[in-house]
Scaffold this active site. Structure first.
Site, PDB file in Angstrom:
ATOM      1  N   SER A  32      13.054 -55.631   8.101  1.00  9.64           N
ATOM      2  CA  SER A  32      12.749 -55.208   9.482  1.00  9.64           C
ATOM      3  C   SER A  32      12.299 -56.388  10.340  1.00  9.64           C
ATOM      4  O   SER A  32      11.224 -56.374  10.956  1.00  9.64           O
ATOM      5  CB  SER A  32      11.669 -54.122   9.476  1.00  9.64           C
ATOM      6  OG  SER A  32      11.784 -53.287  10.592  1.00  9.64           O
ATOM      7  N   ASP A  77      10.303 -47.610  17.507  1.00  6.97           N
ATOM      8  CA  ASP A  77       9.949 -48.808  16.734  1.00  6.97           C
ATOM      9  C   ASP A  77      11.163 -49.284  15.928  1.00  6.97           C
ATOM     10  O   ASP A  77      12.264 -49.272  16.455  1.00  6.97           O
ATOM     11  CB  ASP A  77       8.713 -48.527  15.876  1.00  6.97           C
ATOM     12  CG  ASP A  77       7.494 -48.218  16.750  1.00  6.97           C
ATOM     13  OD1 ASP A  77       7.159 -49.062  17.598  1.00  6.97           O
ATOM     14  OD2 ASP A  77       6.909 -47.121  16.634  1.00  6.97           O
ATOM     15  N   SER A  78      11.000 -49.639  14.670  1.00 14.02           N
ATOM     16  CA  SER A  78      12.096 -50.309  13.956  1.00 14.02           C
ATOM     17  C   SER A  78      13.256 -49.394  13.584  1.00 14.02           C
ATOM     18  O   SER A  78      14.309 -49.883  13.169  1.00 14.02           O
ATOM     19  CB  SER A  78      11.560 -50.985  12.695  1.00 14.02           C
ATOM     20  OG  SER A  78      10.748 -52.088  13.034  1.00 14.02           O
ATOM     21  N   THR A  79      13.116 -48.083  13.720  1.00 13.35           N
ATOM     22  CA  THR A  79      14.269 -47.209  13.451  1.00 13.35           C
ATOM     23  C   THR A  79      15.389 -47.464  14.457  1.00 13.35           C
ATOM     24  O   THR A  79      16.561 -47.193  14.175  1.00 13.35           O
ATOM     25  CB  THR A  79      13.866 -45.723  13.495  1.00 13.35           C
ATOM     26  OG1 THR A  79      13.404 -45.391  14.816  1.00 13.35           O
ATOM     27  CG2 THR A  79      12.760 -45.427  12.489  1.00 13.35           C
ATOM     28  N   LYS A 111      16.561 -50.219  15.242  1.00 10.47           N
ATOM     29  CA  LYS A 111      17.372 -51.357  14.806  1.00 10.47           C
ATOM     30  C   LYS A 111      18.722 -50.936  14.246  1.00 10.47           C
ATOM     31  O   LYS A 111      19.676 -51.723  14.245  1.00 10.47           O
ATOM     32  CB  LYS A 111      16.589 -52.176  13.778  1.00 10.47           C
ATOM     33  CG  LYS A 111      15.364 -52.876  14.371  1.00 10.47           C
ATOM     34  CD  LYS A 111      14.470 -53.482  13.315  1.00 10.47           C
ATOM     35  CE  LYS A 111      13.239 -54.128  13.965  1.00 10.47           C
ATOM     36  NZ  LYS A 111      12.261 -54.619  12.974  1.00 10.47           N
TER      37      LYS A 111
END
Length: 417
Positions: free
Chosen positions: A269, A220-222, A224
């Site tokens: 995020s 998921d957003s990690t 990024k």
């Protein structure tokens, strides 16, 4: 033809094709058909035709069915030969050849299926010509080969299982001497999950739930953190100019409905910001970078706009920590200014106690938050601590809740107050 073949698996010879056969020929044909009956070939034919109806569009299925029918006829011939004397083998083969000649000039629509094509018949005749009744020694050799093959396959089963599991679980190779297994269940409550901590100065790992810590799930957003780094390396954005204009589309979070820089996009995020970076990088470039840094399972087969959001790309908590160590020390061999730009974007606080870097991630499926992440590292006077927390549940498994769990653990370990 498919339906007719399914409804009439048993084919009968027209009487004019067999009226002039000799008694011995009839005996051979009768033995042949009795072997089909004995081995329940009619039932097998039903099943094969049914498979052909279901998978009429698949050429591999048709090829497999044809080979199965060929093998069935060869097996039937072999069963007949076992019942005959050696002097009868040639006569039996001649009977088949004579039968082929009669069928080839017959207008009977179903008889051709009895003879098969020339390649099949050649194979059958060669089998008959070379057939020798198995002696005890040959039976023993065959049984030995079968047992050895079975043992070999069973011996390889664990290897095959491990290979199949490689994608879903990280095969971690680390010395057990520097790993401390801890029980932090009281912090996780209703969540399944793990906590991984690495103390750089003392080279010590502290892990809660090693099974979950090596299980790969969507980042998921990690992700990024690294997507931003790829964009910086390719010049899509730069440390001095990371501005990307909002396209005017209305997003579910107010902070997303505005122009963004790397700092603001990482803090809020903002999915569309990093999707825009990906679009400018292109699939091939992103994939090359993912393989270069060894990110998780390196699987980008999902939709290019969501491959890191509960899709194909997955990573384990242990791998998250290992990548953070490489990021902090720039073992990727990327431009130092780009590494620093990403570090600045994920810096959450800085004081005399140290500097705290981190990134959350939340995975949503069918409107429910099922996967929560909080990863990062802390630079203090004593050491640098790298951490990764992942939680999972049917609902309410968010990055925020993963953060609360992490901060409680770090506080009780006297690492960060």
């Amino acid at each position: 033809p498919i339906i007719v073949g399914f409804l009439k698996p048993c084919i009968y010879l027209p009487i004019h094709l067999i009226s002039d056969y000799h008694e011995s020929d009839m005996r051979y044909m009768l033995l042949h058909e009795l072997q089909h009956y004995r081995h329940k070939d009619a039932i097998a034919n039903y099943l094969m035709n049914f498979a052909g109806v279901l998978y009429w569009f698949n050429p591999f299925v048709w090829f497999a069915l044809r080979e199965m029918r060929n093998d069935r006829e060869v097996a039937c011939d072999t069963s007949v030969l076992k019942m005959l004397e050696e002097d009868d083998y040639e006569n039996y083969g001649n009977t088949l050849i004579n039968f082929i000649e009669k069928v080839s000039i017959s207008p009977f629509p179903f008889a051709a299926s009895l003879s098969g094509n020339m390649k099949q018949m050649k194979r059958r005749i060669i089998n008959i010509a070379s057939y020798e009744k198995p002696t005890f020694c040959k039976k023993l050799k065959g049984m030995t080969a079968f047992i050895l093959t079975t043992v070999l396959i069973m011996g390889l089963t664990p290897f095959i299982s491990t290979y199949a599991a490689d994608e879903s679980r990280y095969q971690w190779k680390s010395s057990s001497e520097n790993i401390s297994y801890v029980d932090f269940s009281k912090y996780f409550g209703k969540y399944e999950g793990s906590f991984v901590l690495y103390d750089l100065r003392n080279d010590v790992w502290s892990i809660h739930d090693i099974k979950h810590a090596t299980l790969r799930v969507a980042p998921d957003s990690t992700y990024k953190i690294y997507d931003a780094l790829f964009g910086l390396e390719e010049g899509v954005i730069t440390p001095q100019d990371s501005f990307i204009a909002w396209n005017g589309e209305n997003y579910p979070f107010e902070a997303w409905n505005a122009d963004q820089t790397l700092q603001s996009a990482m803090a809020s995020s903002v999915n569309w910001y990093f999707q825009s970076v990906d679009e400018q990088l292109g699939t091939a470039s992103v994939y090359d970078y993912i393989k270069n840094i060894g990110y998780g399972n390196e699987n980008m087969s999902g939709d290019f706009s969501t491959y890191w959001m509960e899709s194909s790309l997955e990573i384990s908590p242990v791998e998250q920590v290992e990548l953070l160590i490489k990021l902090q020390n720039n073992r990727f061999d990327f431009a130092p200014e780009n590494i620093n730009a990403v570090k600045d974007a994920i810096c959450l606080s800085s004081s005399d106690a140290g500097t705290f870097y981190g990134k959350t991630g939340t995975g949503r499926v069918d409107g429910q938050d099922v996967n929560g992440w909080f990863i990062g590292y802390i630079e203090t006077a004593d050491s640098t601590y790298f951490f990764s927390t992942n939680i999972g549940a049917d609902s309410d498994a968010t990055g925020g809740n993963a953060t609360e769990i992490t901060m409680s653990i770090l506080s009780d370990m006297n690492i960060w107050k």
